[in-house]
Write a protein that holds these residues in place. Structure first.
Motif, PDB file in Angstrom:
ATOM      1  N   ILE A 209     -15.984   1.977 -61.088  1.00  0.00           N
ATOM      2  CA  ILE A 209     -16.810   2.718 -62.050  1.00  0.00           C
ATOM      3  C   ILE A 209     -16.639   2.023 -63.396  1.00  0.00           C
ATOM      4  N   ARG A 210     -17.769   1.555 -63.957  1.00  0.00           N
ATOM      5  CA  ARG A 210     -17.661   0.800 -65.214  1.00  0.00           C
ATOM      6  C   ARG A 210     -17.685   1.773 -66.395  1.00  0.00           C
ATOM      7  N   VAL A 211     -16.608   1.693 -67.202  1.00  0.00           N
ATOM      8  CA  VAL A 211     -16.480   2.572 -68.366  1.00  0.00           C
ATOM      9  C   VAL A 211     -16.205   1.689 -69.575  1.00  0.00           C
ATOM     10  N   GLU A 212     -16.940   1.904 -70.673  1.00  0.00           N
ATOM     11  CA  GLU A 212     -16.652   1.152 -71.900  1.00  0.00           C
ATOM     12  C   GLU A 212     -16.657   2.111 -73.074  1.00  0.00           C
ATOM     13  N   HIS A 213     -15.645   1.975 -73.927  1.00  0.00           N
ATOM     14  CA  HIS A 213     -15.520   2.835 -75.112  1.00  0.00           C
ATOM     15  C   HIS A 213     -15.671   4.316 -74.748  1.00  0.00           C
ATOM     16  N   ALA A 234     -19.429  13.261 -56.185  1.00  0.00           N
ATOM     17  CA  ALA A 234     -19.440  14.327 -55.176  1.00  0.00           C
ATOM     18  C   ALA A 234     -18.926  13.730 -53.873  1.00  0.00           C
ATOM     19  N   ALA A 235     -17.701  13.203 -53.926  1.00  0.00           N
ATOM     20  CA  ALA A 235     -17.175  12.416 -52.810  1.00  0.00           C
ATOM     21  C   ALA A 235     -16.222  13.217 -51.920  1.00  0.00           C
ATOM     22  N   ALA A 236     -16.156  14.552 -52.101  1.00  0.00           N
ATOM     23  CA  ALA A 236     -15.373  15.452 -51.245  1.00  0.00           C
ATOM     24  C   ALA A 236     -13.965  14.902 -50.980  1.00  0.00           C
ATOM     25  N   GLY A 237     -13.647  14.599 -49.719  1.00  0.00           N
ATOM     26  CA  GLY A 237     -12.283  14.188 -49.366  1.00  0.00           C
ATOM     27  C   GLY A 237     -11.829  12.911 -50.044  1.00  0.00           C
ATOM     28  N   ASN A 238     -12.782  12.116 -50.513  1.00  0.00           N
ATOM     29  CA  ASN A 238     -12.424  10.862 -51.195  1.00  0.00           C
ATOM     30  C   ASN A 238     -12.450  10.993 -52.715  1.00  0.00           C
ATOM     31  N   SER A 240     -10.299  11.869 -54.998  1.00  0.00           N
ATOM     32  CA  SER A 240      -9.186  11.290 -55.772  1.00  0.00           C
ATOM     33  C   SER A 240      -9.346   9.778 -55.863  1.00  0.00           C
ATOM     34  N   ARG A 241      -9.753   9.163 -54.731  1.00  0.00           N
ATOM     35  CA  ARG A 241      -9.900   7.707 -54.712  1.00  0.00           C
ATOM     36  C   ARG A 241     -11.026   7.255 -55.641  1.00  0.00           C
ATOM     37  N   VAL A 242     -12.130   7.978 -55.618  1.00  0.00           N
ATOM     38  CA  VAL A 242     -13.277   7.573 -56.437  1.00  0.00           C
ATOM     39  C   VAL A 242     -12.973   7.820 -57.922  1.00  0.00           C
ATOM     40  N   ALA A 243     -12.387   8.981 -58.235  1.00  0.00           N
ATOM     41  CA  ALA A 243     -12.078   9.285 -59.644  1.00  0.00           C
ATOM     42  C   ALA A 243     -11.060   8.292 -60.200  1.00  0.00           C
ATOM     43  N   ALA A 244     -10.164   7.815 -59.328  1.00  0.00           N
ATOM     44  CA  ALA A 244      -9.155   6.845 -59.778  1.00  0.00           C
ATOM     45  C   ALA A 244      -9.821   5.551 -60.266  1.00  0.00           C
ATOM     46  N   MET A 245     -11.034   5.290 -59.769  1.00  0.00           N
ATOM     47  CA  MET A 245     -11.756   4.075 -60.218  1.00  0.00           C
ATOM     48  C   MET A 245     -12.128   4.182 -61.693  1.00  0.00           C
TER      49      MET A 245
END
Ligand SMILES: Cc1cc2nc3c(=O)[nH]c(=O)nc-3n(C[C@H](O)[C@H](O)[C@H](O)COP(=O)(O)OP(=O)(O)OC[C@H]3O[C@@H](n4cnc5c(N)ncnc54)[C@H](O)[C@@H]3O)c2cc1C
Length: 416
Positions: A209-213, A234-238, A240-245
């Motif tokens: 996930i690209r985040v800047e400033h 909206a990745a349900a069981g995944n 934590s993995r997606v948010a960690a990106m």
């Protein structure tokens, strides 16, 4: 193409040659207004309501597998709104109301079947707790009936009412609860969103996930970078993995939940029954198979399959409750990854990153929430403000202590 009895007839007379694909298979555009990560029920419902309720159609749903390959196609299809806490009751009741009008809304047969959900009680104190919940539901305008043992016996023949250890003392019935054909929900929402211009990008995994400033710019995928002003997870069981990106650590654990289906038999159970003396629930699918499940497996996992101890537990409960089930053969068993939150309730909220929104924490019960979840998530993505129905489902409750702990089990994800 609109689905109707007339259309069916027309196609029958023309050799069924004119059916068109249910949705398109577009290539990703370089940039969208909104990207939804996860083509499960919640992601697809969000895309539908973004387009329909808010007029936002420049949307892509990015799904790593095929649509409906996650929990939306793996669950035991039960819907209900029999909650005690106001933060849940109104949200789930809205969901049930949306289920009631869903097929007309999306022009798709999702086999919504309001056959009732019956929670059995096995002691006086459990009956008191059910009476309290039933009264709270009625005060909130939700239907509920407290049944005597005799009424349960009449309603569910075949139930082992007089077990020496856990005799059935009665039950709490929500007649408007029931089941919905789970994968039809994914297909129906997908088709409706596609018809309004939403791009459904299957076999496209989000890998960054690209985040800047402090602002989200888009997602890195296995098909390249896709820009977006807003990204909803909206990745349900995944989750934590997606948010960690995006550098976020969520109050979520991932656990496997299994489900089972038996060979098809003649009509045997015409409602949904849940055991009050063990974690077990069962209904009968329209094909005739008994569909049932129980507790999550004993440890955190991202595996979409289950373990033997839970299989044994579930089978024991099945036979305790319906002795006749011991004569059936079991056809299939599978698992799904549950996003278990610390208080057993979901999160629908903004994140500290501008333009990045979060939808997760559905635990065992996210299927029934699909319409309201999509409705409220679309609202917060479109307006930036939480929907009143999901006001108790904010992320900051884990800091303020205003938890939404329906079970009263405390901050232990596997107990919810
Ligand atoms: C066995 C079982 C029984 C259940 N029974 C019930 C029930 O009876 N009633 C009820 O209310 N609830 C039930 N649930 C819970 C319910 O199914 C879930 O809470 C709900 O489906 C979760 O939301 P979803 O449909 O969006 O999830 P999913 O369908 O899992 O959607 C999430 C999607 O995100 C995708 N994804 C993940 N990571 C990425 C990535 N990096 N890039 C792109 N895509 C990604 C996944 O492939 C998946 O398709 C059950 C669950 C299971 C497993």
């Amino acid at each position: 193409m609109t689905y109707s009895a007339l259309a069916l007839l027309r196609h029958a007379f023309t050799g069924n040659k004119a059916w068109t694909p249910v949705w398109r298979f577009p290539d990703p555009k370089p940039c969208y207004d909104t990207i939804i990560v996860g083509g499960g029920g919640h992601g697809l419902a969000t895309a539908h309501y973004l387009a329909k309720e808010h007029g936002i159609t420049d949307v892509a749903v990015v799904e790593k597998g095929y649509l409906g390959s996650g929990n939306v196609g793996r669950n035991t299809t039960i819907i209900r709104s029999n909650y005690l806490l106001p933060g849940n009751t109104h949200f789930y009741e809205h969901s049930l109301t949306l289920w009631e009008g869903l097929e007309r809304d999306i022009n798709y047969n999702a086999m919504v079947s309001q056959r009732g959900v019956l929670n059995l009680c096995h002691s006086d104190s459990q009956r008191d707790a059910y009476a309290r919940r039933g009264n709270a539901m009625r005060l909130a305008g939700v239907d509920s009936d407290l049944l005597s043992a005799a009424e349960v016996r009449a309603m569910v023949p075949g139930l082992n009412m007089d077990s020496v250890r856990f005799p059935v003392k009665g039950g709490l019935l929500q007649r408007r609860g029931g089941t919905v054909r789970h994968d039809a929900v994914a297909w129906g929402y997908a088709r409706a969103a596609d018809q309004r211009g939403v791009d459904l990008l299957q076999n496209t995994e989000v890998i960054g996930i690209r985040v800047e400033h402090g602002r989200v710019l888009g997602v890195e995928t296995t098909r390249g970078f896709i820009g977006a002003k807003r990204v909803g997870l909206a990745a349900a069981g995944n989750s934590s993995r997606v948010a960690a990106m995006a550098g976020l650590r969520l109050p979520i654990e991932s656990h496997v939940l299994q489900a089972f289906v038996s060979e098809a038999v003649k009509p045997m159970i015409d409602t949904v029954v849940t055991y009050g003396a063990g974690h077990f629930y069962v209904s009968q699918s329209d094909k005739g198979g008994l569909v049932f499940g129980g507790d999550i497996d004993g440890y955190n996992s991202y595996a979409q399959r289950g373990n033997m101890p839970v299989v044994q537990d579930v089978m024991e409960f099945a036979v305790q409750l319906f002795p006749a089930m011991s004569r059936l053969r079991y056809l299939r068993q599978w698992g799904g990854i549950m996003d278990m939150s610390m208080d057993g309730s979901p999160i629908i909220d903004r994140t500290p990153i501008e333009g990045l929104f979060l939808n997760c924490g559905w635990c065992y019960g996210g299927f029934k929430a699909t319409p309201a979840s999509g409705w409220c998530f679309a609202h917060i993505i479109a307006t930036g403000q939480p929907h009143a129905l999901a006001a108790a489902m904010r992320l900051d409750r884990f800091a303020t202590g205003a938890l939404l702990d329906e079970k009263g089990a405390g901050a232990q994800a596997n107990l919810h």
